[in-house]
Structures are given as C-alpha cells and as structure tokens.
Design a protein around this motif. Sequence first.
Motif, PDB file in Angstrom:
ATOM      1  N   GLY A  57       0.831  -1.189   0.000  1.00 12.76           N
ATOM      2  CA  GLY A  57       0.000   0.000   0.000  1.00 12.76           C
ATOM      3  C   GLY A  57       0.868   1.241   0.000  1.00 12.76           C
ATOM      4  N   THR A  58       0.331   2.337   0.503  1.00 11.32           N
ATOM      5  CA  THR A  58       1.027   3.615   0.482  1.00 11.32           C
ATOM      6  C   THR A  58       1.199   4.168   1.890  1.00 11.32           C
ATOM      7  N   LEU A  59       2.431   4.555   2.200  1.00 12.35           N
ATOM      8  CA  LEU A  59       2.730   5.241   3.458  1.00 12.35           C
ATOM      9  C   LEU A  59       2.698   6.735   3.209  1.00 12.35           C
ATOM     10  N   TYR A  60       2.214   7.486   4.168  1.00 12.80           N
ATOM     11  CA  TYR A  60       2.179   8.942   4.065  1.00 12.80           C
ATOM     12  C   TYR A  60       2.201   9.513   5.472  1.00 12.80           C
ATOM     13  N   LEU A  61       2.406  10.805   5.580  1.00 13.39           N
ATOM     14  CA  LEU A  61       2.352  11.467   6.879  1.00 13.39           C
ATOM     15  C   LEU A  61       0.999  12.141   7.028  1.00 13.39           C
ATOM     16  N   ARG A  62       0.409  12.013   8.193  1.00 13.31           N
ATOM     17  CA  ARG A  62      -0.881  12.650   8.442  1.00 13.31           C
ATOM     18  C   ARG A  62      -0.782  13.523   9.684  1.00 13.31           C
ATOM     19  N   PHE A  63      -1.657  14.503   9.740  1.00 18.96           N
ATOM     20  CA  PHE A  63      -1.665  15.445  10.852  1.00 18.96           C
ATOM     21  C   PHE A  63      -2.725  15.070  11.883  1.00 18.96           C
ATOM     22  N   ILE A  64      -2.372  15.197  13.133  1.00 16.79           N
ATOM     23  CA  ILE A  64      -3.342  15.176  14.224  1.00 16.79           C
ATOM     24  C   ILE A  64      -3.488  16.647  14.596  1.00 16.79           C
ATOM     25  N   ASN A  65      -4.672  17.197  14.332  1.00 15.86           N
ATOM     26  CA  ASN A  65      -4.888  18.629  14.516  1.00 15.86           C
ATOM     27  C   ASN A  65      -5.527  18.954  15.853  1.00 15.86           C
ATOM     28  N   ASN A  66      -5.233  20.168  16.338  1.00 16.36           N
ATOM     29  CA  ASN A  66      -5.976  20.740  17.448  1.00 16.36           C
ATOM     30  C   ASN A  66      -7.325  21.176  16.889  1.00 16.36           C
ATOM     31  N   LYS A  67      -8.071  21.959  17.610  1.00 17.32           N
ATOM     32  CA  LYS A  67      -9.374  22.410  17.134  1.00 17.32           C
ATOM     33  C   LYS A  67      -9.241  23.272  15.882  1.00 17.32           C
ATOM     34  N   ALA A  68     -10.286  23.288  15.077  1.00 19.93           N
ATOM     35  CA  ALA A  68     -10.323  24.102  13.863  1.00 19.93           C
ATOM     36  C   ALA A  68     -10.562  25.563  14.244  1.00 19.93           C
ATOM     37  N   VAL A  69     -10.222  26.463  13.318  1.00 15.61           N
ATOM     38  CA  VAL A  69     -10.419  27.899  13.551  1.00 15.61           C
ATOM     39  C   VAL A  69     -11.431  28.438  12.549  1.00 15.61           C
ATOM     40  N   SER A  70     -12.016  29.584  12.877  1.00 12.80           N
ATOM     41  CA  SER A  70     -13.077  30.144  12.035  1.00 12.80           C
ATOM     42  C   SER A  70     -12.565  31.072  10.939  1.00 12.80           C
ATOM     43  N   GLU A  71     -11.295  31.496  11.021  1.00 14.71           N
ATOM     44  CA  GLU A  71     -10.740  32.413  10.027  1.00 14.71           C
ATOM     45  C   GLU A  71      -9.569  31.763   9.290  1.00 14.71           C
ATOM     46  N   PRO A  72      -9.527  31.863   7.954  1.00  9.90           N
ATOM     47  CA  PRO A  72      -8.433  31.256   7.186  1.00  9.90           C
ATOM     48  C   PRO A  72      -7.054  31.770   7.605  1.00  9.90           C
ATOM     49  N   LYS A  73      -6.955  33.031   8.003  1.00  6.17           N
ATOM     50  CA  LYS A  73      -5.669  33.607   8.391  1.00  6.17           C
ATOM     51  C   LYS A  73      -5.077  32.910   9.615  1.00  6.17           C
ATOM     52  N   ALA A 113      -5.477  29.707  10.253  1.00  4.84           N
ATOM     53  CA  ALA A 113      -5.169  28.315   9.935  1.00  4.84           C
ATOM     54  C   ALA A 113      -3.712  28.228   9.502  1.00  4.84           C
ATOM     55  N   ASN A 114      -2.869  27.701  10.375  1.00  2.00           N
ATOM     56  CA  ASN A 114      -1.445  27.586  10.084  1.00  2.00           C
ATOM     57  C   ASN A 114      -0.879  26.354  10.780  1.00  2.00           C
ATOM     58  N   ALA A 115       0.435  26.240  10.758  1.00  2.00           N
ATOM     59  CA  ALA A 115       1.110  25.069  11.328  1.00  2.00           C
ATOM     60  C   ALA A 115       0.858  24.905  12.820  1.00  2.00           C
ATOM     61  N   ASN A 116       0.440  25.955  13.505  1.00  2.00           N
ATOM     62  CA  ASN A 116       0.157  25.845  14.940  1.00  2.00           C
ATOM     63  C   ASN A 116      -1.032  24.932  15.234  1.00  2.00           C
ATOM     64  N   LEU A 117      -1.859  24.666  14.221  1.00  2.00           N
ATOM     65  CA  LEU A 117      -2.994  23.766  14.415  1.00  2.00           C
ATOM     66  C   LEU A 117      -2.571  22.302  14.490  1.00  2.00           C
ATOM     67  N   VAL A 118      -1.360  22.000  14.029  1.00  2.00           N
ATOM     68  CA  VAL A 118      -0.893  20.609  14.002  1.00  2.00           C
ATOM     69  C   VAL A 118      -0.377  20.221  15.382  1.00  2.00           C
ATOM     70  N   LYS A 119      -1.086  19.295  16.007  1.00  2.00           N
ATOM     71  CA  LYS A 119      -0.716  18.814  17.334  1.00  2.00           C
ATOM     72  C   LYS A 119       0.443  17.824  17.230  1.00  2.00           C
ATOM     73  N   SER A 120       0.376  16.929  16.239  1.00  2.00           N
ATOM     74  CA  SER A 120       1.453  15.971  16.005  1.00  2.00           C
ATOM     75  C   SER A 120       1.348  15.423  14.589  1.00  2.00           C
ATOM     76  N   ILE A 121       2.416  14.797  14.155  1.00  2.00           N
ATOM     77  CA  ILE A 121       2.462  14.156  12.838  1.00  2.00           C
ATOM     78  C   ILE A 121       2.632  12.665  13.065  1.00  2.00           C
ATOM     79  N   MET A 122       1.818  11.890  12.353  1.00  2.00           N
ATOM     80  CA  MET A 122       1.869  10.436  12.491  1.00  2.00           C
ATOM     81  C   MET A 122       1.979   9.796  11.127  1.00  2.00           C
ATOM     82  N   PRO A 123       2.541   8.579  11.068  1.00  2.00           N
ATOM     83  CA  PRO A 123       2.521   7.871   9.794  1.00  2.00           C
ATOM     84  C   PRO A 123       1.115   7.370   9.511  1.00  2.00           C
ATOM     85  N   GLY A 124       0.739   7.399   8.256  1.00  2.00           N
ATOM     86  CA  GLY A 124      -0.534   6.838   7.826  1.00  2.00           C
ATOM     87  C   GLY A 124      -0.280   5.753   6.810  1.00  2.00           C
TER      88      GLY A 124
END
Length: 195
Positions: free
Chosen positions: A80-96, A98-109
């Motif tokens: 199959g295919t290995l990839y990296l996936r994000f475990i995110n904190n809560k979503a935000v209401s404004e696009p500005k 939305a940045n790397a601070n939302l990523v709580k951790s990175i896991m293999p998928g």
Amino acid sequence: MSKSYKVFPRTLTMGEKKGQTVYSVRPVSYGTLTTEEVAKQISTESTATTADVKAVLDRYAYYVVENLAKGYNIELLGFGTLYLRFINNKAVSEPKKANANLVKSIMPGFRPSFSVDRNGKRTYDLIPNRISLVKYGEDANDPNGDNKPTDKGDHTPGGTTPSGGTPSEGNTPSGSEGSENSGNTDSGTGEDNEL
C-alpha cells in the motif's frame, strides 16, 4: 491459509441492553516475526545471503523515512502507500489563523493497496486470496493447534514462532486488527482508511 480468532465477552454499558454480556471475536497472532527472521526466509528462496537481504531492507527503510521527510508519499509494492498525516488541534473560524500551529502531532498513515471487482468489492493485496477463519486451537488442518510460522520459508507449519514467541491476543496496536474502532478518517487526507 487460515486466521485464528478467539471469542471475547463484553458487557454493554448503555442502551436498552445495558448490563447484558455480548460476545464477539478478535484475531489471534502467533507473535511478531523480526526482520532477521524474514531475511532468513527470503535468503532460503534466493541466492542472496541473510546479511544481503538485511542490508537491502535496512537501506529501503532508510530511504522510505528520508522521502517521507521530503514530502513524498511512498508506495510499498504489494502493501500500500505510506504517508504522513496530521493530528490537529481544534479548527479555527478564520483562514488567516489556519497555520502550522494547528498541528498537534504528525503520524505515519497507511492506505492498503486493493483492487475493485465488477461488483464493487475491494480485494486487499495484503490479505491472501483464500483465507478461512478458524477458532483458535480448532484449526481443521492442524488438530494439535501447532499451525504457527517457521523460519523455513516453505510455509510448513511449525511448533513455535522463530523468535520462540507464543501465540498472543490483544497485542495489536490501536487502529489495527483487533481494534473495535477501525476505519477512522485520516485528518488532512480526506480519505477513509478502511481495512
């Protein structure tokens, strides 16, 4: 080929049947084969030595990690295919915001490779074409319950795992076989991780 299972009880904690005991099944593993053991199996079927096979597997693992770090998804032939996936904190209401601070951790998928037949049924490459489910200790092909992998590389039943392990149950990581919560959606990929 067969996959063993054991029956397990569970007491319901909510709903109309709260307090009732229900039964289901979980897969049983005969242990974990090490890279050394797999290398021995491969070397018995080729001109490569165990050390040669291990060297190739080591370099393969190294470059899989290196290329994941460079931002690539990695196709593992037949798996199959290995990839990296994000475990995110809560979503935000404004696009500005939305940045790397939302990523709580990175896991293999992992997305297993599969083919789809005319009826829309998936056939996964990692699952043998012919596999039967048998209750642990009641394998029709092995009345002694000794149908465990060997390091011979010839698919003949042995008495123990090559590492000397014994059959285990419930030792699978969360989200893999034996887990009650499989089929979670991977954050950031938009694809289901069905197994």
